[in-house]
Write a protein that holds these residues in place. Sequence first.
Motif, PDB file in Angstrom:
ATOM      1  N   GLU A 139     -28.364 -45.465   0.482  1.00 50.20           N
ATOM      2  CA  GLU A 139     -27.669 -43.923   0.163  1.00 50.20           C
ATOM      3  C   GLU A 139     -27.496 -43.941  -1.242  1.00 50.20           C
ATOM      4  O   GLU A 139     -26.830 -44.418  -2.175  1.00 50.20           O
ATOM      5  CB  GLU A 139     -27.155 -43.249   1.215  1.00 50.20           C
TER       6      GLU A 139
ATOM      7  N   GLU B 100     -32.520 -42.957   6.241  1.00 52.69           N
ATOM      8  CA  GLU B 100     -31.775 -42.516   8.044  1.00 52.69           C
ATOM      9  C   GLU B 100     -32.773 -43.102   9.205  1.00 52.69           C
ATOM     10  O   GLU B 100     -34.220 -41.881   9.032  1.00 52.69           O
ATOM     11  CB  GLU B 100     -30.844 -41.597   8.217  1.00 52.69           C
TER      12      GLU B 100
ATOM     13  N   THR C 289     -28.244 -44.632   9.403  1.00 53.22           N
ATOM     14  CA  THR C 289     -28.070 -45.493   8.380  1.00 53.22           C
ATOM     15  C   THR C 289     -29.532 -46.945   7.669  1.00 53.22           C
ATOM     16  O   THR C 289     -28.657 -47.931   8.530  1.00 53.22           O
ATOM     17  CB  THR C 289     -27.766 -45.428   6.607  1.00 53.22           C
TER      18      THR C 289
ATOM     19  N   THR D 163     -22.357 -41.674   5.622  1.00 59.17           N
ATOM     20  CA  THR D 163     -23.601 -40.399   5.242  1.00 59.17           C
ATOM     21  C   THR D 163     -23.092 -38.894   4.863  1.00 59.17           C
ATOM     22  O   THR D 163     -22.999 -38.637   3.593  1.00 59.17           O
ATOM     23  CB  THR D 163     -24.365 -40.406   6.030  1.00 59.17           C
TER      24      THR D 163
END
Lengths: 386, 120
Positions: free
Chosen positions: A265, A256, A261, A242
């Motif tokens: 994403e 998140e 996570t 991330t």
Amino acid sequence: MILTGIPKLDEFLNGIPEGKSLLFHVEPGVEESNIGIHVLHKNLENGLYGIYVVSESSPKIVDKVFNEFNWNLDKYDNLIIVDGYSSLIGAPTDKKYVVEEPHDIESYEDVLMEIIENIKGKGIIVFDSLSNIMDMCGEKKTLSGIERINDILSGEGFSSIYNFIAWPYKESVMYRMKRIFNAIIEVNNIGDTIMRQRMFIKKVDWSDSEGKKLEFKIFKPEGIRIYIPKISVVGPFYSGKTTFIKSIAHKFTPVERLGATVGVEYGIVDYKGYRAEIFGIPGQERFLPLLNKIGVSSKGVFLVVDSTKPEEFDFAKKILGEFKNIPYIIVANKQDLPNALKGDEIKERMGLKDATVVETIATEGKGVYEAFELMANRIVEDLNAR
Amino acid sequence: MKKDDYKRLLGDLEAEADIEGSCIVSRDGMLIHSKTKDIHPETFAAMSATLLSSAEVAMDEIKGGVPKKVVVDGKNKKIIVVGAGPNALLAVITSANKSDVYDVIEKSAKKIGDFLSEKK
Ligand SMILES: Nc1nc2c(ncn2[C@@H]2O[C@H](COP(=O)(O)OP(=O)(O)OP(=O)(O)O)[C@@H](O)[C@H]2O)c(=O)[nH]1
Ligand SMILES: [Mg+2]
């Protein structure tokens, strides 16, 4: 040096030498067919002269396109517009250079010669579009005129760019075109569902990049980008995926909970003429089923590892195994921590000696763009190897 | 031209149902075509695909079969994600409360799926 402004293309072509002519041979139906105007803008930015020959629509089109890309028209006193349209429909024009007889290619030649005489300096001429001028002035007559124009330009430090919509012309016309231009780049739509276009260097007589391909898309207002529809970022839990995406993406949507996570994403990277969409997949083993759902069809994979945790390398390698025949780069993250293993050591321990590895400190943004650029280049190489 | 076909398919859906926006998305999260206002369709596309694929994994775990749709029921709006053939999905934004909107969306998803497989 005259550049196209399309980064990878300039690398392939080595720019456009003075006096050379380049034809963008665009398949009908390609929505953004005016590549010439992007080349024009690039060279205006570089302080060279840009002569833009409009035949297909009112010169107002220039204002419109410049607006769409947030380019400030008033800024460029090195821009010269040749109006090949207004006389055609009998409309008034405020342009200094007007093609008085748009049905006669010699009338184009006359105006261009007048301009070249009046200015001192180098630059490019963009014809928008050659196909239209051919329809107006006759195919063979136009091409003979273009040959004369190119001959004269070659001595004057100008290069020429032609937008050409490839309607079905006669064999003999196409054959002659192949001969008279120094370079021909074909532009097609790519047939699958994700909208993008392809450039294919069909001919170039000054560099050895014939046969090279690039996939691109025109974004508004950003401009032409070499386009990579999907790069996946994978790796063990907490390795810094991330953080890595955040450090390269200009638009990013983390997913998140409690610092981990928990979903896919998504981010967009815009760097050095590349545009890539980045999909980050959570690292905890229980999320791995998402790999083959979302990770498939990636053009490239970043495998992010925590360089202080060799015990996770086996798992990292297992994740990588989910991707077959896709270029990947190992991101050796957390290099700021004591005991961080060096990139070479990591390759060795993973048994991936031929892999490319980049050492990064994602929290400080160190090494991350280097990793991205290597990846983007690898993806272009991969496309050209196929 | 393909793009016009997508436009038509989403236009038909909008004409038939009370919806605010819709996207055709590849199963793996890439936007194929969108008809939306004031949102970033690429992000919406990626997340819609995640919703459907996560639902599939969860369903598979309980041997519940293939999910027909995923509905996210928000305070102001709903998101409805429906598979459209093996390679794509249809994601719809609506604030309508009547459940007949599902039928229309499912029919439209089927049309999109059929259209995409014809193209192959
Ligand atoms: N020291 C150091 N810490 C880092 C670095 N990169 C990330 N971190 C930290 O490592 C932790 C995990 O980073 P994330 O980016 O959330 O890791 P992730 O791989 O996305 O984790 P999951 O998605 O949950 O698997 C955070 O506390 C980061 O601040 C780095 O280069 N150095
Ligand atoms: Mg993460």
